[in-house]
Structure formats: structure tokens, C-alpha cells
Scaffold this active site. Sequence first.
Site, PDB file in Angstrom:
ATOM      1  CG  PHE A  31      -0.733   0.926   2.282  1.00  0.00           C
ATOM      2  CD1 PHE A  31      -1.337   2.185   2.286  1.00  0.00           C
ATOM      3  CD2 PHE A  31       0.109   0.605   3.327  1.00  0.00           C
ATOM      4  CE1 PHE A  31      -1.099   3.077   3.310  1.00  0.00           C
ATOM      5  CE2 PHE A  31       0.341   1.493   4.355  1.00  0.00           C
ATOM      6  CZ  PHE A  31      -0.254   2.737   4.341  1.00  0.00           C
ATOM      7  CE  LYS A  32       4.623   1.713   4.868  1.00  0.00           C
ATOM      8  NZ  LYS A  32       4.006   0.410   5.080  1.00  0.00           N
ATOM      9  CG  ASP A  33       3.902   0.685  -4.448  1.00  0.00           C
ATOM     10  OD1 ASP A  33       5.039   1.133  -4.232  1.00  0.00           O
ATOM     11  OD2 ASP A  33       3.669  -0.511  -4.712  1.00  0.00           O
TER      12      ASP A  33
END
Length: 503
Positions: free
Chosen positions: A111-113
Site C-alpha cells: 500500500f505504500k505505493d
Amino acid sequence: MNLIYRSTRNSNMQITASQAILQGLSPDGGLYVPTTIPQLTKPIKELCRMNYRELAYEVLKLYLTDYTEEELKDCINKAYDEKFDTPDIAPLKKEGDYHYLELFHGATIAFKDMALSILPHLLTTAAKKNNISDEIVILTATSGDTGKAALAGFADVEGTKIIVFYPKDGVSRVQEKQMVTQKGSNTYVIGIRGNFDDAQAGVKKIFGDKDLEERMKQAGYRFSSANSINIGRLVPQIVYYVYSYAELYRRKEIGEGEEINFVVPTGNFGNILAAYYAKQMGLPIGKLICASNDNKVLFDFFQTGVYNRNREFVLTISPSMDILVSSNLERLIYHIAGDDSNKTMELMEALVKKGEYQITSDMMARLEDFIGGYATIDETQAAIDKVYTESDYVIDTHTAVAVSVYNKYLTSSKDPNKAVIVSTASPYKFVESVLEAVGNKAIPEDDYAQAKLLRDISKTPIPEAVEEIHSAKVIHDTVCDKDEMKELVERILKKANYDKGMT
Ligand SMILES: *Cc1c(COP(=O)(O)O)cnc(C)c1O
């Protein structure tokens, strides 16, 4: 009128969004917060017709008011493009009774993308707007995931360089391979002989070195951080909460104004804080269910009003949530204290001095929308197995923490609201733990063989990110001692300047 930001520890400060993004952390140690939370103005009937990029613009323009329409759209278009393996960007999947918001379709399949693919563009645009001509040098210490997502986000972004330090023997094989094969002429990856704390302390020391800062300035460089406390990472995360709500409405799963719950696997409190902002903006959200693993500091906090980090650090199968100090919680503390910077300062100082603090009963009362829960390693594995058995859908270990917590919540509350499970990583990223959980008896040694096995089980294609590291060449092989970090950074930047002069 521009939306003004101030530090959670200093209410006199007034800066714009682009300045807050450039600075990252406030000099007083506080985090930047908007002085008012903007309201969603367009009706859901209109929002539900937008694609992800259009919706991102609707949300970002409310917070990043000193960026022009053209600038924001340019950042959005550069971020949410073919790097994602689906045009939906954040697909909402219905599997069994549950809705899963899949936030793992970007370059590093976690999810950091979602935020790190846009932050580099927000940052370079902010530099231009504020007449900063220095090249921005991002320094990051990583225990695995953030480093790769930041590398992927900043790779070949003009006007930036990124230097990532990781503990040479302290990350997983897949994580190391992902980093040392990173392409991009502005990327540098360095293993250090030491642990993650050594890497983090070394980076902090570089940030605090005034002499170095001055020398670097002369050479045309300015240090910055891609850390999750940057408001430029928080705001893009609000988008997918609005997007998934609009999607449920579009599919006629919910009616206008109907409240839904979000279940968020939580570590540093950044993702769920974005959901809190979405709710404050008027999105009909009922409960914000905060799911922790065995490092259940937040669960205890929501139960008792006491935040206590004095406890054993547990290594779990959801490593991205193994954390005892959730830095983004400071923003929530500030808001539930009635935007009181003195109170926030007092509590944060107590956390540093005593490792704990207690909030007031008034503040406690403002936490009623939050439900804290946690899942043990056994419960996490059981949740993966249950979802797979019942709906033929394979979830990762972090998402499984959320599912387990949500099941327990449903049993005790009978809450009739629909819920969205926020799915933060692809099962391919934590393939070995996932294979174990679904009861696989013969797990192969080799990473790629494991991925092929998961492909057969999950009937989903192996993501590009996994295919890539299988065949990619090692590009970065520098290793240094922990006290050589500063020297190395200087050497890299000097050499880059020299090379520039040659071309
Ligand atoms: C970072 C991360 C989390 C935790 O998110 P926070 O914003 O730190 O709460 C959860 N799952 C995965 C896979 C992550 O990488």
C-alpha cells in the site's frame, strides 16, 4: 484563500501545503496538520462517475490549495499510470461477504505505493513553487518495505536523488533483492553493517549535521525525507477511502448517505488516519476499526486511554505492523485535544521521557468512532485459511490481521453496517507465511518456486514486481560501517556533481 498548515506542537506557525511537504517534519518536532479540515462539496452521485485520477484531483485540490490545477493534475497523471497493473488503481473486490480494497497494485505490491508514487512529484513541484533550485536528496533508512517503495517512486524523477540505507543482514531475501536491483540513475542503495536502529540513527545524524547541510547547499543539494509523517503522504491516502465509498454506491451496494465501516491493518497509524480525515470531510463512515498484531499498543490505547510503549517488541508474520511508536497518532492526539498544541507537546514529551502518556476523559470521548482490535499470529494464519476455504481468495498476512479483528468485532457488536477491509499487501509479498497458513505441506526453498505455487493456489498471475526480481541483475553492492554513512553520502553527491560537469 489558501488552506494553512501548522505544527501539532506550535499553533503560531502558518505555512502552505507545498511548504509543509518540502519540510516534512516541523523544526519543533511536530507534524504538520491543516488548520481546518475541508469538506467534500460534490455529491456522491457525481463522485461515483469519476475514475481514480479524477477523484484524486477532487480530494487533493481541497488540501493542497497552493498548487494550481495544472500542477496537481500533472502530479496525479505521473503517479497513477501504468506503474499500476490495473486502470482501477485501487480495485474493490467482493469476495464472499466482504469487500476488499486492494491497495497493492503498484510497483512494490504494497500500500505504500499509493502515496509514494505521487510524493516525488508533489515534492519537486513544491520546490519549483518555492523557488528552490537545489536538487532534493531523499535519505531513507528502511527495514524493508518503505525503502523499495520510495526507490520506485523517486527513480528517474528529475531534480531528485534517493539514497536508501538498509541493515545488510536485517531484511528478508526478497526485500534485499528488490532494493539492490533498483534501476534509475538517481538511485543509491547501501547495506550497512548494523541493525535498523543503526541505519535510522545514522540518517538522523546526517539530517542534524549543520556543517554538512551548509556544504551540501553550496554544492546545490537539499536533504529531505520520504517518511510517512510527511503530509504529502497522508493526503493522497484519503483518496481511496472516498473512491471505495463511491464505488460501493455506484454498484448499488449502499444508498446515499449510508454509513460504512473501514477495517485498517495498522502500524504507524498513517493509513487509518487518512480514513479519519475522510470521515471529518463528511464521507459517511461509521466505525474506524484499527487492527493491530501482537504489538497491540494501539488496542490498549483505545481500551484505556494510556499509550504505553514500554513492552517487548514482538516479531510477527505481519512485519510492516511490528511497531511500538505509531508516529502519525500525534495528529489524532492533536485533533482530539481540540487542536491544542500545548497539550500535544506535553503528551509527546511524556512519551519520550517515560515511554507512556495518558489522555484526558474529554479526549477519550472523542475516540468513540474508533474500535481497537488485535490478532495473534495463530489468529492471523487462521483468517488466511478461512478466507481461502470459504471464498477461494488468498489474502496476505497484514490484511488477515484486519479480517480476524473484523470477525471478532462482528461477533460482539452485530454492527449491520457494510464494511470495507483495507488490503495492504499482495500475498506474493509474504508468500512463505501465506503458503504455510493455507496448510501447504511442501513449501519449496526457492522464492520463485514459492510464487509459482501461490499462483496455482490463488489463480492470480504472478505480479510484475516478483517476475522482475527473479531475473533482475544486482546493481547496488555497496556495504559500509554505520559510522561511514555520512562520508558515503558526501562522496556520492560529489561524484554526481563531477559526472554532471563531464556531460
Ligand atoms: C506500512 C504497512 C502497514 C501499516 O500502515 P500504517 O500507515 O503504518 O499504519 C500495513 N500493511 C502493510 C503491508 C504495510 O506496508
